[in-house]
Design an enzyme around this catalytic site. Structure first.
Site, PDB file in Angstrom:
ATOM      1  CD  GLU A  31      -3.041  -0.680   0.041  1.00 35.08           C
ATOM      2  OE1 GLU A  31      -3.156  -0.376  -1.172  1.00 35.08           O
ATOM      3  OE2 GLU A  31      -3.495  -1.732   0.510  1.00 35.08           O
ATOM      4  CG  HIS A  32      -0.204   4.896   0.422  1.00 32.77           C
ATOM      5  ND1 HIS A  32      -0.523   6.203   0.109  1.00 32.77           N
ATOM      6  CD2 HIS A  32      -1.355   4.335   0.892  1.00 32.77           C
ATOM      7  CE1 HIS A  32      -1.805   6.415   0.390  1.00 32.77           C
ATOM      8  NE2 HIS A  32      -2.331   5.299   0.855  1.00 32.77           N
ATOM      9  CB  ALA A 123     -16.153   0.335  -0.941  1.00 31.89           C
ATOM     10  N   GLY A 124     -13.131   1.927  -1.614  1.00 28.95           N
ATOM     11  CA  GLY A 124     -11.706   1.634  -1.785  1.00 28.95           C
ATOM     12  C   GLY A 124     -11.481   0.395  -2.639  1.00 28.95           C
ATOM     13  CG  LEU A 125     -13.867  -2.567  -2.863  1.00 28.07           C
ATOM     14  CD1 LEU A 125     -15.164  -3.379  -2.871  1.00 28.07           C
ATOM     15  CD2 LEU A 125     -12.718  -3.423  -2.335  1.00 28.07           C
ATOM     16  CD  GLU A 160      -7.918   7.237 -10.859  1.00 25.31           C
ATOM     17  OE1 GLU A 160      -8.272   6.320 -11.629  1.00 25.31           O
ATOM     18  OE2 GLU A 160      -8.078   7.191  -9.636  1.00 25.31           O
ATOM     19  CG  ASP A 172      -6.165   1.601  -7.820  1.00 24.01           C
ATOM     20  OD1 ASP A 172      -5.512   0.816  -7.110  1.00 24.01           O
ATOM     21  OD2 ASP A 172      -6.545   2.721  -7.422  1.00 24.01           O
ATOM     22  CE1 TYR A 224      -3.169   7.271  -2.802  1.00 23.18           C
ATOM     23  CE2 TYR A 224      -2.307   9.116  -4.071  1.00 23.18           C
ATOM     24  CZ  TYR A 224      -2.459   7.755  -3.889  1.00 23.18           C
ATOM     25  OH  TYR A 224      -1.891   6.885  -4.782  1.00 23.18           O
TER      26      TYR A 224
HETATM   27  C1  GLA Z   1      -5.300   4.255  -4.153  1.00 22.75           C
HETATM   28  C2  GLA Z   1      -4.538   4.674  -5.407  1.00 22.75           C
HETATM   29  C3  GLA Z   1      -3.446   3.669  -5.747  1.00 22.75           C
HETATM   30  C4  GLA Z   1      -2.572   3.358  -4.547  1.00 22.75           C
HETATM   31  C5  GLA Z   1      -3.442   3.043  -3.326  1.00 22.75           C
HETATM   32  C6  GLA Z   1      -2.615   2.877  -2.091  1.00 22.75           C
HETATM   33  O1  GLA Z   1      -6.026   3.105  -4.422  1.00 22.75           O
HETATM   34  O2  GLA Z   1      -5.419   4.782  -6.495  1.00 22.75           O
HETATM   35  O3  GLA Z   1      -2.675   4.170  -6.825  1.00 22.75           O
HETATM   36  O4  GLA Z   1      -1.678   4.396  -4.281  1.00 22.75           O
HETATM   37  O5  GLA Z   1      -4.402   4.044  -3.083  1.00 22.75           O
HETATM   38  O6  GLA Z   1      -1.830   1.739  -2.169  1.00 22.75           O
END
Ligand code: GLA
Length: 384
Positions: A31-32, A123-125, A160, A172, A224
């Site tokens: 993540e990140h 939802a972060g999906l 994006e 993503d 972010y």
């Molecule tokens: C979001 C961003 C991704 C990534 C994640 C964290 O989903 O779209 O590019 O940075 O956060 O891992």
């Protein structure tokens, strides 16, 4: 003979309707790390977005976009990004590819586009990647552009970043385009090389239980961007192109060179997270899926204590999953809300879900949404 770039190719393909579907994603670990040129290990979901592209009705010279999830269609004149009109944000994810293709020399004809998504939004999906990737794949196919994998990825990421203005890192879009059923996708976010890694949940009697905390995203956009610029600042001070260039073995030296506690925490998260991705990939390659649990949990602790992107709802869900016997649990996605995943035995899916529900009720949080997820296919055409 002059060579043609894909963007200059003559549009010879003539089809009436082109339909593509692209999925949302869950990130297993990493993540990140994507915008730090590092490693990620997401998988594509069954839920996704379907995009339909067809020639505009005769006599109408523009682009129209309809979403099954929005009340009003958006109709615009054909243009590049610099001349793009002010439109609702959701439609920028669709129109972005048309604007950027126009800027790159493609004479995009008048078109009607329709999109319909079953990825829960917020939802972060990655409902946004599903939208952008389904539209981009459908346009490439409909217009006969013949974009290769790298060009498709670059276009979806640019939509994006440039057309929507979200400073996201590309993970993503990459997995929505290239995910494979039964596999997670190991991505090197510097070279954009990807490799499908077996994620045999059923064969191991395991399941990925997802708890959508439905926590409101608090200041997530600004946070972010702040994390991203903090990481870039740390790389600059350390004299490396990106934090990917600091290895786990270099970590102590790197930390000793920084006198800012916040930047030290960011570096510790990113460097250890890259290392966790590599370890999880190694274990999966060796067929040792149950052993990845502790690495998932370590990732959560790093996001909670070092990167500081969790909120009480996600920490509560992770704790409840552990108490219910999960092998590992972590928040997935950008943070500040969204979903938690737990690696649980198939037999304990119900009881682990119940444990999350009970913990949320005790804490006075709203009802979470619970479901299982398994790796599905990336973007693919659908018979029109
Ligand atoms: C979001 C961003 C991704 C990534 C994640 C964290 O989903 O779209 O590019 O940075 O956060 O891992």
């Amino acid at each position: 003979m002059a060579t043609c770039t894909p963007f200059q190719r003559v549009l010879t393909k003539r089809v009436s309707m082109t339909v593509w579907r692209a999925p949302g994603r869950i990130n297993l670990v990493g993540e990140h790390t994507d915008y730090n040129d590092g490693f990620v290990l997401p998988f594509a979901l069954e839920v996704g977005c379907t995009a339909v592209v067809e020639p505009a009705s005769p006599g109408r010279d523009g682009w129209s976009v309809r979403s099954a999830q929005q009340a009003e269609p958006v109709v615009v004149r054909r243009s590049g990004l610099s001349a793009a009109p002010d439109v609702p944000e959701w439609s920028r994810y669709v129109l972005g590819a048309l604007w950027l293709l126009t800027d790159r020399g493609v004479d995009v004809p008048a078109l009607d586009l329709r999109v319909d998504s079953d990825v829960p939004s917020g939802a972060g999906l990655s409902s946004s990647a599903a939208l952008v990737c389904s539209v981009t794949r459908a346009l490439d196919d409909h217009l006969g552009l013949g974009l290769d994998d790298d060009a498709l990825f670059a276009l979806t990421r640019d939509v994006e970043n440039d057309a929507v203005g979200a400073p996201t890192g590309g993970m993503d879009q990459l997995v929505s385009l290239r995910g494979e059923a039964g596999h997670a996708l190991f991505c090197d976010m510097r070279s954009h090389e990807t490799r499908a890694v077996p994620l045999d949940l059923a064969g191991n009697g395991l399941a990925v239980l997802v708890a959508d905390t439905r926590a409101p995203h608090r200041h997530s956009d600004g946070e972010y961007g702040a994390r991203r610029s903090g990481c870039e600042e740390a790389a600059r001070r350390l004299g490396v192109p990106a934090l990917r260039d600091v290895t786990a073995a270099d970590l102590d030296d790197a930390l000793a060179q920084l006198n800012d506690d916040e930047l030290r925490r960011y570096v510790r998260h990113v460097v250890t997270e890259d290392d966790r991705v590599l370890s999880v990939v190694r274990l999966l390659d060796e067929g040792r899926l149950p052993d990845v649990g502790p690495l998932l949990t370590a990732s959560h602790i790093s996001m909670r204590d070092d990167f500081r992107i969790t909120v009480p709802e996600v920490d509560t869900a992770v704790d409840a999953l552990h108490e219910a016997g999960a092998l590992g649990a972590r928040m997935t996605g950008g943070g500040f809300g969204g979903c938690v995943i737990g690696l649980v035995s198939e037999q304990s899916v119900e009881s682990a879900g119940e444990a999350v529900r009970a913990a949320f009720a005790d804490a006075g949080f709203g009802e979470p949404s619970l479901f299982t997820a398994a790796p599905a296919a990336g973007a693919h055409p659908v018979a029109g």
